[in-house]
Design a protein around this motif. Structure first.
Motif, PDB file in Angstrom:
ATOM      1  N   THR A 195      -2.982  -4.352  -5.041  1.00  0.00           N
ATOM      2  CA  THR A 195      -1.511  -4.055  -4.237  1.00  0.00           C
ATOM      3  C   THR A 195      -1.533  -5.084  -3.151  1.00  0.00           C
ATOM      4  N   TRP A 202      -5.657  -7.579 -16.390  1.00  0.00           N
ATOM      5  CA  TRP A 202      -4.257  -7.874 -16.368  1.00  0.00           C
ATOM      6  C   TRP A 202      -3.553  -7.213 -14.951  1.00  0.00           C
ATOM      7  N   ASN A 225       0.271  -7.814 -12.559  1.00  0.00           N
ATOM      8  CA  ASN A 225       1.689  -7.222 -12.669  1.00  0.00           C
ATOM      9  C   ASN A 225       2.580  -7.998 -11.573  1.00  0.00           C
ATOM     10  N   GLU A 235       6.121  -8.289  -9.845  1.00  0.00           N
ATOM     11  CA  GLU A 235       7.983  -7.711  -9.971  1.00  0.00           C
ATOM     12  C   GLU A 235       9.140  -8.082  -9.189  1.00  0.00           C
ATOM     13  N   VAL A 275       9.575  -7.258 -15.138  1.00  0.00           N
ATOM     14  CA  VAL A 275       8.363  -7.043 -14.799  1.00  0.00           C
ATOM     15  C   VAL A 275       7.399  -8.246 -15.792  1.00  0.00           C
ATOM     16  N   THR A 310       4.004  -9.598 -17.087  1.00  0.00           N
ATOM     17  CA  THR A 310       2.547  -8.895 -16.394  1.00  0.00           C
ATOM     18  C   THR A 310       1.850 -10.446 -17.892  1.00  0.00           C
ATOM     19  N   ASP A 326       8.944  -7.808 -19.713  1.00  0.00           N
ATOM     20  CA  ASP A 326       9.792  -6.957 -19.817  1.00  0.00           C
ATOM     21  C   ASP A 326      11.289  -6.583 -18.959  1.00  0.00           C
ATOM     22  N   THR A 357      10.802 -13.846 -13.664  1.00  0.00           N
ATOM     23  CA  THR A 357      11.035 -12.455 -12.844  1.00  0.00           C
ATOM     24  C   THR A 357      12.427 -12.444 -12.350  1.00  0.00           C
TER      25      THR A 357
END
Length: 158
Positions: A8, A33, A35, A37, A64, A66, A81, A137
């Protein structure tokens, strides 16, 4: 059961170089994958509590995005999302936030979000995809983002 390594880090919308680099890495790593955000102050979040979340017609307050690498049987995909309700794809288009060439919108659902799929496994993952993930986002985030985004990279352990 599969096991994953997760990394991260933060990126700034004015210099998404690290995001562009990991998009290219993940694109060549089936089962991986990313993510993305907005990095928001967690104390400002107002998530729907407990059981009420199951009956809500909306996704999470902080959107988020992806990116999922393709595999032998699945094409690469991008999901978003969000909690903005119906017609999110139209709002993106109206704001000038357009998926890069080669990506087609396959789903626009207020609860399950938006999904784009690539027409082939040779998917464009450069600066245009990074910008799209950040801009989409940011557009749907009701909280201040200050141009920072959390990126988590998930890769299968060998």
């Amino acid at each position: 059961m599969a096991s994953f390594d997760t990394e991260t880090f933060l990126v700034d919308s004015t210099d998404p170089t690290d995001l562009v680099d990991v998009l290219a890495e993940v694109a060549s790593s089936p089962g991986s994958w990313i993510n993305v955000e907005p990095d928001v102050d967690d104390s400002l979040r107002a998530d729907v509590p407990g059981l009420f979340a199951w009956f809500s017609a909306r996704g999470p307050q902080v959107p988020v995005a992806t990116f999922v690498a393709g595999s032998g049987r699945d094409v690469p995909s991008v999901g978003l999302d969000h909690s903005t309700g119906r017609g999110a794809g139209d709002r993106l288009r109206d704001a000038g936030v357009i998926a890069p060439e080669g990506w087609s919108l396959r789903q626009d659902n207020p609860k399950r979000g938006l999904i784009w799929e690539s027409g082939s496994s040779d998917v464009p993952t450069g600066p245009s995809l990074a910008a799209f993930l950040i801009e989409a986002t940011e557009l749907f985030c009701p909280l201040p983002t200050e141009g920072r985004f959390r990126v988590s990279v998930n890769t299968p352990r060998n």
